[in-house]
Design a protein around this motif. Sequence first.
Motif, mmCIF file in Angstrom:
data_model
loop_
_atom_site.group_PDB
_atom_site.id
_atom_site.type_symbol
_atom_site.label_atom_id
_atom_site.label_comp_id
_atom_site.label_asym_id
_atom_site.label_seq_id
_atom_site.Cartn_x
_atom_site.Cartn_y
_atom_site.Cartn_z
ATOM 1 N N THR A 12 -5.616 10.127 -8.719
ATOM 2 C CA THR A 12 -5.232 10.271 -7.201
ATOM 3 C C THR A 12 -5.019 8.750 -7.220
ATOM 4 O O THR A 12 -5.795 7.920 -6.955
ATOM 5 N N THR A 13 -3.620 8.153 -6.680
ATOM 6 C CA THR A 13 -3.216 7.092 -6.428
ATOM 7 C C THR A 13 -2.844 6.883 -4.906
ATOM 8 O O THR A 13 -1.913 7.710 -4.375
ATOM 9 N N LEU A 14 -3.910 6.563 -4.154
ATOM 10 C CA LEU A 14 -3.608 6.575 -2.507
ATOM 11 C C LEU A 14 -2.227 5.575 -2.140
ATOM 12 O O LEU A 14 -1.720 5.908 -1.346
ATOM 13 N N ASP A 15 -2.227 4.208 -2.927
ATOM 14 C CA ASP A 15 -1.412 3.359 -2.474
ATOM 15 C C ASP A 15 -1.129 2.187 -3.746
ATOM 16 O O ASP A 15 -2.317 2.132 -4.449
ATOM 17 N N THR A 16 0.019 1.715 -3.680
ATOM 18 C CA THR A 16 0.135 0.550 -4.581
ATOM 19 C C THR A 16 0.956 -0.490 -3.750
ATOM 20 O O THR A 16 2.026 -0.150 -3.435
ATOM 21 N N VAL A 17 0.302 -1.778 -3.730
ATOM 22 C CA VAL A 17 0.780 -2.750 -2.755
ATOM 23 C C VAL A 17 0.636 -4.219 -3.564
ATOM 24 O O VAL A 17 -0.059 -4.187 -4.479
ATOM 25 N N ASP A 18 1.244 -5.005 -2.742
ATOM 26 C CA ASP A 18 0.788 -6.493 -3.169
ATOM 27 C C ASP A 18 -0.491 -6.965 -2.780
ATOM 28 O O ASP A 18 -1.186 -7.404 -3.368
ATOM 29 N N VAL A 19 -0.814 -6.635 -1.669
ATOM 30 C CA VAL A 19 -2.017 -6.917 -1.137
ATOM 31 C C VAL A 19 -2.923 -5.850 -0.268
ATOM 32 O O VAL A 19 -2.432 -5.116 0.601
ATOM 33 N N ALA A 20 -4.115 -5.382 -0.863
ATOM 34 C CA ALA A 20 -5.046 -4.642 -0.062
ATOM 35 C C ALA A 20 -6.245 -5.280 0.575
ATOM 36 O O ALA A 20 -6.720 -6.139 -0.043
ATOM 37 N N ILE A 21 -6.282 -4.687 1.758
ATOM 38 C CA ILE A 21 -7.446 -5.530 2.461
ATOM 39 C C ILE A 21 -8.311 -4.461 2.824
ATOM 40 O O ILE A 21 -8.095 -3.226 3.284
ATOM 41 N N ILE A 22 -9.824 -4.682 2.583
ATOM 42 C CA ILE A 22 -10.701 -3.802 2.897
ATOM 43 C C ILE A 22 -11.444 -4.338 4.278
ATOM 44 O O ILE A 22 -12.185 -5.311 4.184
#
Length: 397
Positions: A12-22
């Motif tokens: 399962t892929t929730l999101d694909t982005v340039d920048v992911a922030i936790i």
Amino acid sequence: MITHVSQPSADTTLDTVDVAIIGAGIVGLGHAYAALRRGLSVAIIERADSLTGASIRNFGHAGVAAQDAVAREYALASRVLWLQLAEEAGFWARESGCHVVARSGLELAVLRDFAATRSDEVSILSAQDICAALPVSPVDVRGGAFFSQDLQVNPREAGPAIARYLERIGASIHWRTSALSVKTGLIETSRGRVCAGEIIVATNHDIDQLYPEIAESREIVRCGLDMMRVAPPAPIVLPGPVLTGWSLLRYEGFAASPSLDQLRALLTAQEPDLVSLDINQMYTQLPDGSILVGDTHYRGVGVPPFQSEGSFAQLERITRDFFGWETFDVLERWQGVYASSPTSYVNLSPETGVTIATVTTGIGMSTGLGLAESNIASLFGELNNHQHDPLTVKEIV
């Protein structure tokens, strides 16, 4: 009856982005804002359903003058970003400056030493000036100072407003989603994986949940504090944040004063109970007229949830003395928690494409946005005038 909750499948892929922030605190939101302004796609992963941590449990004081070295650079950048975000996201902020009340000759001496290094933004005030500007008891007031560049926001409003604004201009915020592991290009979460070119870990004191070895090697612990919100016995107006002599012991900008050690010794002799609480006596006023009062400090790998009534009794006592009140109503009490370590920041890359960004003192509101802008600029370059326009970002994202 036991209810079984289905888990996301491994692919399962929730999101694909340039920048992911936790982390959706001020530091995390600041990284998202800086990335969006550069036309990048952004996802924020936040385990709670709203902002609940240090970013809403503070005074709302964005202090500029009292910072030093890199913290001052971040604070100056944060000042610009706070005002910009207040206009764009639509939350209350004021260029209030900040008053410091000196109640001893040594406190005034520290402020005079400090003013000599910040002559463009720090003014020394007489006792009469302080009592004219602030509704404080005149007893023992020796003078004070005014810091012209400091700001104030409502911490309960500002962070949530920024989060909503970032969603409007293109960020995906995955609330109630826990980050389980991080490696180059990939975050495994409780709802599936997030793929990203760059990952920012902005989890503040919970950095030990993902990187326990780094937390231990950098001596990151949790700092708990006691605060309260009170209603004055009659309406008053504080023109901005108010600091005291206890505040002079806390901020790096005052450390160079030759009088500081003498002041520390004096306050220790006069108020050993307050020293044991590691107090920072300061006040801000919310738009509804209530006053934020604080704060104490205590540290450990874990912070016990049990708050001592003795701490609040001391806060109440010094507040009555400071304002000359006989009594007042306490509206709320709460415990804040933030990361603490021997340095002001832990800002490093444990592996390619991953940055840990943590403010490890209580200056996240003052410097976090500047830290975030610096990190994103290092990764993706400085802004040009076209990218700086938030309307352009809305079109790009």
